[in-house]
Scaffold this active site. Structure first.
Site: not given
Ligand code: 8YV
Length: 310
Positions: A254, A168, A146, A272, A148, A225, A249
């Site tokens: 978490e 996918r 995607g 993270h 990123i 994730r 990360d």
């Molecule tokens: C968190 C993230 O949102 O964008 C995401 O999906 O995992 C991070 O950017 C960040 O910790 C802010 O809440």
């Protein structure tokens, strides 16, 4: 006219928490259930769960503005079935998260953190640090091409890596070789970078078979994730030397990081912080608030989650 009531689901950064408090009639979970009927909007982040129990308890909820690109913290089917609008913060964090992925890959392959510990421990005077692997010239696979994923890919190209990917669906307008499965990709590369969204569709996607295909010289980088990787399988693969190293990360639970991971020298562990730069967090905050204001003004969103447009 009274200000709309917005529920702040913790944790929120102090800046976002305060901004919601300044602009709206802000309520917090402790104010529920007394204020439940008043709540028309929610502001949350990836670690603030917005499950069906909460959604069901808010009869007038109309919008959920998520501060983050990932929204696996939200029960999206339940929200959409109720006609609740959901927004996230895509694009504004691509650069920061991609930088984190590259930093982790370099950190593991060039042993930056271990080398830093070596200097601090005064060990340099006793002899040079051992040679390390190199990123330039290596093959790197990306799971999830995607926005990123593409930002990671262009940076890898600049580093002189051979990029391939699994997604996918095959992405039509890119020249990178496509692998039909995560295992196939892992078998064809030196390092694997995980960039797919979390949630049921990707739960445990990087399992023992993928890690074994990556192999004893392989490195896994996860900036997506924790749920995407089978964490016990990852720990076992690293401990048994079936996987060379990992740059992480994100984690399964978490902020708890297993002691077995902390004990390993072959991993670089971040808390993270993928999107955690001043400039990116300010942009994410601004977009979150803009989505909320826009929905309250005319029921539109700047960046609705893709499921809302399906
Ligand atoms: C968190 C993230 O949102 O964008 C995401 O999906 O995992 C991070 O950017 C960040 O910790 C802010 O809440």
């Amino acid at each position: 006219m009274s200000r709309p009531t917005i529920l702040r689901v913790p944790p929120l950064s102090p800046q976002l928490n305060d901004a919601v408090g300044e602009q709206y009639d802000a309520v917090d979970p402790d104010d529920l259930p007394a204020r439940a009927d008043d709540v028309v909007g929610i502001v949350c982040t990836n670690t603030g769960r917005v499950g069906s129990d909460l959604i069901d308890a808010l009869p007038n909820l109309g919008v959920i503005a998520n501060h983050g690109v990932g929204y696996d913290n939200i029960d999206v089917p339940v929200a959409l079935a109720r006609g609740i609008a959901v927004s996230n913060t895509p694009e504004v964090l691509d650069d920061a998260v991609a930088e984190t992925a590259i930093a982790l890959l370099l950190g593991v392959r060039r042993e930056l953190v271990a080398a830093d510990r070596f200097v601090r421990a005064g060990r340099w005077t006793a002899g040079a640090y051992p040679l390390t692997a190199q990123v330039a010239g290596s093959r790197v696979g990306i799971i999830g091409l995607g926005r990123i994923g593409r930002a990671v890919a262009t940076r890898l190209e600049a580093l002189g890596c051979e990029v391939s990917y699994h997604n996918r669906r095959q992405v039509p307008d890119v020249a990178y070789p496509y692998a039909a499965s995560a295992v196939e990709l892992a078998a064809a590369v030196d390092s694997l970078v995980v960039v797919v969204p979390g949630g049921a569709a990707t739960d445990g996607l990087v399992d023992r078979a993928v890690l074994d295909a990556l192999g004893p010289d392989g490195v896994l980088v996860n900036i997506a994730r924790g749920s995407v990787v089978d964490q016990p399988a990852l720990v076992a693969a690293l401990q048994e030397g079936r996987l060379g190293g990992a740059g992480l990360d994100v984690y399964a639970d978490e902020p708890n990081v297993p002691a077995e991971l902390v004990a390993l020298d072959t991993v670089v562990l971040l808390p993270h912080v993928g999107s955690g730069t001043h400039v990116t967090r300010a942009a994410m905050r601004e977009l979150t608030l803009r989505n909320l204001a826009s929905w309250l003004a005319d029921r539109t969103l700047h960046t609705p989650i893709p499921e809302m447009e399906a």
